[in-house]
Design a protein around this motif. Sequence first.
Motif, PDB file in Angstrom:
ATOM      1  N   UNK A 142      -5.672  12.803   8.632  1.00  0.00           N
ATOM      2  CA  UNK A 142      -6.411  11.704   8.033  1.00  0.00           C
ATOM      3  C   UNK A 142      -5.442  10.829   7.245  1.00  0.00           C
ATOM      4  N   UNK A 143      -5.431   9.551   7.592  1.00  0.00           N
ATOM      5  CA  UNK A 143      -4.562   8.595   6.903  1.00  0.00           C
ATOM      6  C   UNK A 143      -5.395   7.813   5.892  1.00  0.00           C
ATOM      7  N   UNK A 144      -4.941   7.822   4.631  1.00  0.00           N
ATOM      8  CA  UNK A 144      -5.625   7.088   3.574  1.00  0.00           C
ATOM      9  C   UNK A 144      -4.651   6.085   2.987  1.00  0.00           C
ATOM     10  N   UNK A 145      -5.110   4.854   2.825  1.00  0.00           N
ATOM     11  CA  UNK A 145      -4.270   3.792   2.291  1.00  0.00           C
ATOM     12  C   UNK A 145      -4.760   3.408   0.898  1.00  0.00           C
ATOM     13  N   UNK A 146      -3.816   3.362  -0.063  1.00  0.00           N
ATOM     14  CA  UNK A 146      -4.124   3.008  -1.445  1.00  0.00           C
ATOM     15  C   UNK A 146      -3.424   1.685  -1.770  1.00  0.00           C
ATOM     16  N   UNK A 147      -4.173   0.650  -2.139  1.00  0.00           N
ATOM     17  CA  UNK A 147      -3.545  -0.634  -2.467  1.00  0.00           C
ATOM     18  C   UNK A 147      -2.572  -0.477  -3.635  1.00  0.00           C
ATOM     19  N   UNK A 148      -1.434  -1.163  -3.533  1.00  0.00           N
ATOM     20  CA  UNK A 148      -0.411  -1.067  -4.570  1.00  0.00           C
ATOM     21  C   UNK A 148       0.301  -2.400  -4.718  1.00  0.00           C
ATOM     22  N   UNK A 154       0.829  -1.198   0.000  1.00  0.00           N
ATOM     23  CA  UNK A 154       0.000   0.000   0.000  1.00  0.00           C
ATOM     24  C   UNK A 154       0.867   1.253   0.000  1.00  0.00           C
ATOM     25  N   UNK A 155       0.267   2.320  -0.453  1.00  0.00           N
ATOM     26  CA  UNK A 155       0.836   3.652  -0.302  1.00  0.00           C
ATOM     27  C   UNK A 155      -0.072   4.368   0.689  1.00  0.00           C
ATOM     28  N   UNK A 156       0.491   4.792   1.799  1.00  0.00           N
ATOM     29  CA  UNK A 156      -0.277   5.524   2.801  1.00  0.00           C
ATOM     30  C   UNK A 156       0.042   7.006   2.686  1.00  0.00           C
ATOM     31  N   UNK A 157      -0.997   7.797   2.680  1.00  0.00           N
ATOM     32  CA  UNK A 157      -0.837   9.246   2.615  1.00  0.00           C
ATOM     33  C   UNK A 157      -1.558   9.843   3.816  1.00  0.00           C
ATOM     34  N   UNK A 158      -0.853  10.695   4.530  1.00  0.00           N
ATOM     35  CA  UNK A 158      -1.430  11.340   5.703  1.00  0.00           C
ATOM     36  C   UNK A 158      -1.704  12.801   5.353  1.00  0.00           C
ATOM     37  N   UNK A 159      -2.984  13.164   5.389  1.00  0.00           N
ATOM     38  CA  UNK A 159      -3.389  14.533   5.112  1.00  0.00           C
ATOM     39  C   UNK A 159      -3.425  15.283   6.435  1.00  0.00           C
ATOM     40  N   UNK A 160      -2.684  16.399   6.537  1.00  0.00           N
ATOM     41  CA  UNK A 160      -2.659  17.135   7.800  1.00  0.00           C
ATOM     42  C   UNK A 160      -4.012  17.775   8.104  1.00  0.00           C
ATOM     43  N   UNK A 161      -4.232  18.135   9.367  1.00  0.00           N
ATOM     44  CA  UNK A 161      -5.491  18.782   9.731  1.00  0.00           C
ATOM     45  C   UNK A 161      -5.618  20.148   9.060  1.00  0.00           C
TER      46      UNK A 161
END
Length: 120
Positions: free
Chosen positions: A41-47, A25-32
Motif C-alpha cells: 500500500x502506497x500512501x502519499x503525505x503532502x510536504x 510529498x513523502x511517499x511511504x510504501x507499506x509491505x503486504x
Amino acid sequence: MATFDYAEMQAVAEELITEFGQMGAIKRITPPDPVLGGDPVETSYPANLVPMTYDQRYIDGTTILTTDRQIYISSVGLTVVPQVGDIAVAGRVEYHVINADPNNYDGHVNVVFIVQGRLA
C-alpha cells in the motif's frame, strides 16, 4: 538561564522552506501482511520541501553521490516523520530517502527534517 525556543526555530524553518521551496510529498510504501499477503500500500503525505545539491566537499562517491540531494522538509503540518525507505517527491523527481535526521533537539519539537535523497 533562558531556555531555547525550538518552536520559534521551527517557524523560521517553515517560513524559509515556504519561500524557497515547493510542494511535494513523502511517499511511504507499506509491505503486504506476511501472513495474509495482499498488495503493498502506497500512501502519499503532502510536504513542503527544498531539494539542494550537496556541497562538493561532502561528495565522496560512496556515501554521498553527485546526484544525491540534501532535502529540507518542513515539519509543520507533516503527519509522518520521514524515514529510510520513504520516497521524497519534488516536482516530478523522486528521491529514495537514504538517511534521515529529524532535528529534534528537545524531544518534543521537530524543527526541520533533513534527508539524503538518491534518485529513484
